[in-house]
Design an enzyme around this catalytic site. Structure first.
Site, PDB file in Angstrom:
ATOM      1  CE  LYS A  46      45.596  43.819  35.541  1.00  0.00           C
ATOM      2  NZ  LYS A  46      44.738  43.519  34.381  1.00  0.00           N
ATOM      3  CB  SER A 274      41.869  41.870  44.162  1.00  0.00           C
ATOM      4  OG  SER A 274      43.252  41.749  43.957  1.00  0.00           O
TER       5      SER A 274
HETATM    6  N1  PMP Z   1      43.594  42.534  41.459  1.00  0.00           N
HETATM    7  C1  PMP Z   1      44.291  43.673  41.293  1.00  0.00           C
HETATM    8  C2  PMP Z   1      45.010  44.246  42.478  1.00  0.00           C
HETATM    9  C3  PMP Z   1      44.323  44.303  40.046  1.00  0.00           C
HETATM   10  O1  PMP Z   1      45.011  45.450  39.882  1.00  0.00           O
HETATM   11  C4  PMP Z   1      43.603  43.736  38.979  1.00  0.00           C
HETATM   12  C5  PMP Z   1      43.558  44.426  37.648  1.00  0.00           C
HETATM   13  N2  PMP Z   1      42.635  45.489  37.594  1.00  0.00           N
HETATM   14  C6  PMP Z   1      42.880  42.561  39.189  1.00  0.00           C
HETATM   15  C7  PMP Z   1      42.915  41.986  40.452  1.00  0.00           C
HETATM   16  C8  PMP Z   1      42.002  41.929  38.145  1.00  0.00           C
HETATM   17  O2  PMP Z   1      42.680  41.411  37.026  1.00  0.00           O
HETATM   18  P1  PMP Z   1      42.018  41.438  35.594  1.00  0.00           P
HETATM   19  O3  PMP Z   1      42.071  42.838  35.095  1.00  0.00           O
HETATM   20  O4  PMP Z   1      42.870  40.522  34.786  1.00  0.00           O
HETATM   21  O5  PMP Z   1      40.597  40.977  35.706  1.00  0.00           O
END
Ligand code: PMP
Length: 326
Positions: A46, A274
């Protein structure tokens, strides 16, 4: 990552150019590559959108120097925006549902931002509404709104995707990435589909999440422990374009939890849930290609490890499955 051995003027210049690494537990003939986004200064993917969105918003005059950025965020975006805001003469305020990790909220405050908590049961939609209400009360304030701002997708189309393309000389068969806002996957999909319309695009979500509703499927909404991906309200996922997606991989928390431990013990990756869900899904897609069940332009799979496990130690990510809190 700064590949040069020269001093640079600001942390903002260390954002991006992260390493692309093999995931070892993939079939020999179908390599899986992952981009290690914890190499960014705020330790997550991010940081990219924090810098990119604020720079574009200042250029366009959406906000003037000295103004206030207000963002509804689960945390990593807050850290990314707080870093960029601090370097670009902007204040930052974040609206965060309570259930998200305490570490992230402490880091946002350390970076000089204000954090406002909203009740977890009200969900992200409520945090978004609160952010807009707060912005309306201030002069020179703007809400980037990562869930609907095309600059989020553009960040990944313009930075993350070309870095991967360069590292693999354009030989990318499938892109398998978890969706929170969907910005990462949409940016990669737009870029790679333009280069080869047959690139296989797979969205990843935890079991209990509702991205499948975009395809008219009924979903049993359930709570999940995996943090940062998934949705309970597809109305908030304005960036997600189902037309760009070939398949959705749903990963149960239990498999994600096992993979988090395996990635640390066997591959030296201290990555969070994630990342582990992405790894499980990317390996499954690679196996399908290896068995000949899936045709792709190149025998390779790309995924992302968005952040690191250290940010979630208080939630027991490396304790037993039962001890891991949601
Ligand atoms: N993994 C983590 C730890 C995140 O904070 C995020 C963002 N919410 C994502 C994956 C997913 O990314 P995106 O918002 O670009 O789909």
């Amino acid at each position: 990552m700064n590949p040069r051995r020269e001093p640079i003027s600001s942390v903002n210049e260390t954002i991006g150019e992260t390493p692309l690494v093999h995931v070892h537990a993939a079939p020999d003939d179908v390599p899986v590559y992952t981009k290690l986004e914890s190499f960014n200064p705020g330790a997550s993917i991010k940081d990219r959108i924090g810098k990119y969105m604020l720079e574009r918003m200042l250029e366009r005059g959406d906000i003037e120097p000295g103004g206030t950025i207000i963002e509804p965020t689960a945390g990593n975006t807050g850290i990314g925006i707080a870093i960029a805001a601090g370097q670009l003469d902007l204040e930052a305020v974040f609206v965060v549902p309570e259930r998200f990790s305490v570490e992230k909220q402490q880091l946002m405050r350390a970076l000089g931002a204000d954090v406002i908590n909203t009740p977890s049961e009200e969900g992200m939609g409520y945090a978004i509404d609160r952010a807009h209400e707060l912005a309306a009360e201030l002069d020179n304030a703007a809400v980037p709104q990562q869930f609907s701002n095309p600059l989020n997708t553009e960040t990944h189309r313009e930075t993350t995707a070309p870095e991967i393309d360069d590292a693999l000389d354009g030989e990318i068969g499938a892109v398998v990435v978890g969706c929170g806002t969907g910005g990462t996957l949409m940016g990669l999909a737009e870029y790679f589909l333009e280069h080869d319309p047959d690139t296989h695009i797979v969205a990843v979500e935890p079991e209990g999440s509702a991205y499948r509703e975009f395809f008219g499927e009924d979903v049993d909404h359930e709570a999940y422990k995996t943090e940062g991906i998934g949705t309970h309200d597809i109305e908030t996922n304005d960036l997600f374009d189902p037309e760009l997606i070939d398949a959705i991989e749903t990963v149960p928390d239990r498999e994600t939890h096992e993979e988090m431990s395996r990635l640390a013990a066997e591959e030296g990756h201290l990555v969070a849930s994630s990342s582990a869900a992405n790894s499980v899904a990317a390996r499954a897609v690679a196996q399908r290609i290896d068995r000949g069940d899936l045709d792709v332009p190149y025998d390779s799979v790309v995924t992302i490890f968005p952040d690191s496990a250290e940010r979630y130690l208080s939630k027991g990510v490396y304790r037993s499955y039962e001890e891991w809190e949601s």
